[in-house]
Design a protein around this motif. Structure first.
Motif, short mmCIF file in Angstrom:
data_model
loop_
_atom_site.label_atom_id
_atom_site.label_comp_id
_atom_site.label_asym_id
_atom_site.label_seq_id
_atom_site.Cartn_x
_atom_site.Cartn_y
_atom_site.Cartn_z
N LEU A 87 -2.17 -5.10 -10.88
CA LEU A 87 -2.58 -3.48 -10.70
C LEU A 87 -3.61 -3.32 -9.26
O LEU A 87 -4.23 -4.42 -9.05
N VAL A 88 -3.35 -2.34 -8.85
CA VAL A 88 -4.00 -2.19 -7.49
C VAL A 88 -4.42 -0.67 -7.55
O VAL A 88 -3.93 0.16 -8.35
N ILE A 89 -5.52 -0.47 -6.75
CA ILE A 89 -6.02 0.60 -6.70
C ILE A 89 -5.63 1.34 -5.23
O ILE A 89 -5.90 0.97 -4.27
N LEU A 90 -5.00 2.41 -5.30
CA LEU A 90 -4.57 3.45 -4.23
C LEU A 90 -5.66 4.36 -3.84
O LEU A 90 -5.89 5.39 -4.81
N ALA A 91 -6.41 4.27 -2.85
CA ALA A 91 -7.60 5.20 -2.51
C ALA A 91 -7.08 5.78 -1.10
O ALA A 91 -6.92 5.27 -0.12
N VAL A 92 -7.17 7.11 -1.07
CA VAL A 92 -7.08 7.93 0.17
C VAL A 92 -8.28 8.46 0.45
O VAL A 92 -9.08 9.24 -0.23
N PHE A 93 -8.97 8.17 1.63
CA PHE A 93 -10.39 8.75 2.00
C PHE A 93 -10.10 9.58 2.94
O PHE A 93 -9.46 9.49 4.05
N HIS A 94 -10.48 11.01 2.56
CA HIS A 94 -10.43 11.90 3.70
C HIS A 94 -11.96 12.19 4.20
O HIS A 94 -13.01 12.39 3.54
#
Length: 921
Positions: free
Chosen positions: A345-352
């Motif tokens: 399991l991985v966390i996909l994080a999109v930082f704006h």
């Protein structure tokens, strides 16, 4: 054999044909699949971009309505109409697309108004119609429809606001309610927009997953075809990976993949490297808690992971820590996904990075609120203070202040208003706008050049070395100085300080420049309005003075005319009473009665004197005097007059300048004011006399003289009601009980002060006492030595010829009989012309002329001027109780030693005649 060979070749050819056909078909299918995918994804992106235009138009429309509510400017309402075009256009396109046979012209027009590129419209139409029944599209259409309803609600609210604003009497409560509903509508639209974006994103992911599945299946078929086909497919996969890697690295937002179990960053794109300022080889192995500010890592990590168990994407707002130590606000979209196997399991994080947008929004909000203050502020100081507070509190800056250049030799900058200076930086700083750059900071540079001065990092900017050290010590890393200019040039500067470096980008500077321009206009407008109000106040004051002077002049003429007749009658009454006084002691009863007649005459004389003082017609004997001496003398006499329960406080300026006034009349002024103060303090109190040098009032009778002396007389009495304050100087106006006041005391004060060249002002309120301020022009003349009182004149024989000119018969007869008995030869005349005729017809010398001043046919002054031509050595003694002719008063004043004021005692007449004859001899 050949047949078999041909057959094998034919079979092989057919197989090859089948394989090639299948390969070509699969390749064609893959190509069509890719084209279909590109078309669908581009359509989804077009919808996403259209949502951005829709959201931007909706936000701009709301902001324009907020500004329009405060400014009532048609430009702001027009800006709203322009902004609302995009949402309305997309609404019309959606409504038409939902029809079974839509009119594509209307659809194109609607999307075009929504700023959709014409090349993207066909794909959006296909996506709408092909995927209309798919879950993500149904959700998106529902959101779209709900948003259009809110847009309709917004337009109705805008119409209400526009109608209320342009009504004759706008209702503030209605305007406030409409604005609150607009804000509520904006909040609902924001939620709908977010949900719409999520639906499109979900559809995008679903389409991507579907197309990826088809791609994998096609790849498996290609593997069956052979190694060559497999290599080709593998090559495509590699190219696809490279493509996605390029897309991954070229994304505008930072993307991080974090291991769910260990919390270690596995991978980051190029934007992530830029955002965190950490090299990719280091960023890929740091724990997630190190991404956040020191001391807050665990806190933000919990927020970061909150909601992952649901399997859905969720957004949070966090602060991250850059490698340079700065904290940056970001919006993070987080989702838990599986890679390789269900166990990974991985966390996909999109930082704006939303810090710049938020800062711009804060700057825009600060601009809007400052514009409101430009309309509300009552004065310049209030405007500057509120603007500084708004910029700091709303804009998120550390310090804001406004300075104005001083025009002295030092060319310093005066701090007019500030907010945020808690450490005393401005009070200890030396602020200049001198010509030499080393003597000034960014504010001085902005004032001196008229250009905006920006410092992105005070530690690295070498232009203002002497200033930068102190600024850096206060942690002012970024500074912008904006000149405030009007039509005449730079009038001041707006300075904004921030604790962060590189804060002021192009967009923010544009907003702040507009703010500075509006502030300069507001300052100029308030100054013009203040000057206009001051001018109006001066005009009103002068008009009031003119009306008061005209009223007092008319009343003065009436009072003076009455005084003239009274003085003649009183002289006759007292004169005959003196003549009738018995010489024998046995006639005490008659003496007592005649004495009472003389006392009544004296009281009537005092009343007439007050009338003359009020009318400013009395003959003054001005001399250069020290006002302090007059005040001290009168203060020594007052305790016996006003009582011991009133404390008298004298405050004298020892450097007091001299004035020109009649000391006797000035003492009478102080006595009248003291008596009024006593009546206002029946239970006791304080009466204060204060003298000081002071500038004369600007809007007053003093045209050329500016330096003067101020006498202030104040008490702690009951005060004067506002409705009576304007009438206190009117003659016969009194609030005292009948028989306790004539109403002439303050009228006499007003007349004496005015005739002495001064001006009197009064300030009073019920329960706060009364203060009289009397201004006298100062003089540099020296004080003359005190006259010798009761000088002894040598006696002369009471003989000679006297020409008596008097128009009142009874008075003329009284004076003629009295002086005739004394031994003089009397010649009488009824007016000036008659006097000239009698003098001409008389053969012998005339030793003295006694003449009234005001007479019919010809007055005494004119007769004296002509008589001097024929009898130059003959002295003239004027007598009068009232003179309304200015020239006559000036003439008598010039010969004040040859003047006798009516009414007079006969003994005084005899002494004056002897004095004149003696001085002439």
């Amino acid at each position: 054999m050949a047949f078999r060979i041909d057959h094998r070749q034919s079979t092989l050819g057919r197989k090859l044909f089948v394989v090639v056909s299948l390969f070509v078909g699969i390749v064609l299918f893959v190509f069509l699949l890719g084209a279909f995918r590109s078309m669908i994804l581009s359509s989804v992106r077009a919808y996403t971009q259209g949502e951005d235009y829709w959201s931007k138009g909706q936000k701009e429309a709301v902001i324009s309505l907020m500004q329009y509510a405060s400014s009532r400017s048609q430009a702001d309402f027009q800006a709203y109409l322009n902004a609302i075009r995009a949402p309305l256009g997309e609404k019309f396109a959606r409504i038409e697309l939902e029809k079974p046979a839509p009119d594509m012209t209307i659809v194109y027009q609607g999307f075009t108004r929504g700023q959709i590129h014409a090349d993207d419209i066909p794909g959006m139409v296909r996506l709408f119609r092909w995927f209309h029944d798919f879950t993500f599209m149904r959700v998106a259409i529902v959101d779209w429809t709900a948003a259009d309803k809110e847009i309709d609600n917004l337009t109705e609210l805008a119409d209400q606001l526009h109608a209320e604003t342009f009504s004759d009497q706008p209702n503030p409560l209605t305007v406030r309610r409409v604005l609150e509903e607009i804000e509520a509508c904006d909040s609902r639209l924001t939620l709908i927009e977010n949900h719409f974006s999520s639906a499109l994103a979900e559809g995008d992911r679903w389409i991507r997953d579907l197309l990826n599945l088809l791609t994998v299946g096609t790849s498996a078929l290609l593997l069956v075809l052979g190694i060559g086909t497999s290599r080709h497919l593998l090559s495509n996969v590699r190219r696809s990976e490279e493509k996605y890697r390029r897309l991954f690295d070229s994304a505008s937002d930072a993307i991080l993949i974090v291991d769910y179990e260990t919390g270690v960053v596995l991978e980051a794109n190029a934007r992530g490297v830029d955002l965190f300022g950490i090299p990719s080889e280091r960023l890929a192995f740091i724990p997630e808690s190190s991404l956040f500010p020191p001391g807050e890592g665990q806190h933000y990590a919990r927020i970061f992971r909150a909601g992952l168990s649901s399997g859905e994407s969720h957004s949070v707002q966090l602060k991250i820590r850059r490698a340079d130590g700065r904290s940056v606000e970001v919006d993070v979209s987080v989702r838990l996904i599986e890679l390789d196997s269900p166990r990974r399991l991985v966390i996909l994080a999109v930082f704006h990075d939303s810090s710049e947008l938020k800062r711009l929004n804060r700057a825009l909000l600060a601009l809007s609120r400052c514009n409101r203050e430009l309309v509300r502020a009552a004065n310049e100081a209030e405007l500057l203070e509120r603007v500084c507070q708004i910029i700091v509190n709303t804009g998120g800056y550390r310090l804001t202040w406004v300075g104005f250049p001083e025009q002295g030799k030092t060319k310093s900058v005066r701090v007019a208003a500030q907010f945020g200076d808690t450490g005393g930086y401005l009070s200890s700083a030396h602020l200049f706008w001198a010509d030499r750059p080393e003597d000034r900071g960014p504010v001085g540079a902005a004032i001196g050049t008229g250009e905006i001065c920006i410092i992105h990092n005070t530690l690295k900017d070498s232009r203002f070395a002497s200033w930068a050290g102190r600024a850096a010590a206060e942690k002012f890393l970024s500074v912008i100085a904006l000149p405030l200019s009007d039509d005449l040039g730079v009038i001041g500067c707006l300075a904004i300080y921030s604790e962060e470096e590189d804060v002021f980008d192009v967009e923010e500077v544009t907003l702040l420049r507009e703010l500075a321009t509006n502030l300069a206009y507001g300052i100029s407008t308030l100054r013009i309005r203040s000057e206009h109000e001051r001018s109006e106040a001066e005009v009103y004051s002068l008009e009031e003075q003119l009306r008061q002077a005209q009223k007092m002049e008319s009343l003065g003429r009436l009072a003076g005319g009455v005084a003239h007749d009274f003085n003649n009658l009183l002289t006759v009454i007292r004169g005959y009473a003196e003549l009738a006084l018995p010489t024998k002691p046995s006639d005490d009863g008659l003496r007592r009665k005649l004495t009472e007649i003389m006392k009544g005459s004296d009281r009537a004389q005092a009343l007439v004197s007050q009338l003359l003082a009020f009318s400013r017609k009395q003959i003054l004997k001005p001399s250069v005097l020290d006002l302090n001496h007059v005040v001290i003398e009168i203060s020594n006499l007052l305790p016996r007059l006003i009582g011991e329960d009133i404390h008298i406080d004298v405050r004298s300026d020892q450097q007091l300048r001299r004035i020109m006034a009649d000391p006797n009349q000035l003492q009478q002024v102080l006595l009248n004011l003291a008596v009024n103060a006593r009546d206002a303090m029946p239970a006791g109190g304080t009466l204060c006399f204060q003298t000081e040098n002071a500038a004369l009032p600007v809007a007053s009778k003093f045209d050329k003289i500016t330096e003067g002396v101020l006498l202030t007389v104040s008490d702690t009495g009951s005060g004067i009601p506002p409705e009576l304050l304007a009438r206190i100087f009117e003659p016969f106006f009194t609030t005292k009980e009948r028989g306790k006041g004539t109403g002439l005391g303050l009228a006499m004060v007003y007349g004496t002060v005015s005739q002495s060249g001064g001006q009197i002002e009064v300030d009073s309120a019920p329960g706060k006492g009364t203060t009289f301020k009397i201004y006298f022009p100062a003089t540099d003349e020296l004080m003359s030595p005190c006259p010798i009182e009761n000088r002894i004149l040598p006696r002369i024989p009471a003989h000679g010829t006297i020409l008596l000119v008097e128009d009142e018969p009874s008075l003329r007869e009284l004076i003629s009989d009295y002086l005739g008995i004394a031994g003089f030869t009397m010649i009488t005349a009824t007016n000036g012309a008659d006097g000239l005729a009698k003098a001409k017809s008389h053969k012998g010398p005339i030793h003295l002329v006694i003449s009234d001043v005001i007479m019919p046919v010809m007055g005494g002054r004119e007769m004296a001027d002509q008589l001097k031509l024929s009898h130059p050595a003959t002295p003239i003694l004027f007598m009068s109780g009232y003179m309304d002719d200015a020239a006559a008063r000036r003439g008598v004043s010039e010969h004040r030693d040859h003047y006798l004021e009516k009414p007079f005692e006969l003994n005084s007449l005899a002494r004056k005649v002897g004095e004149v004859l003696n001085s002439n001899s």
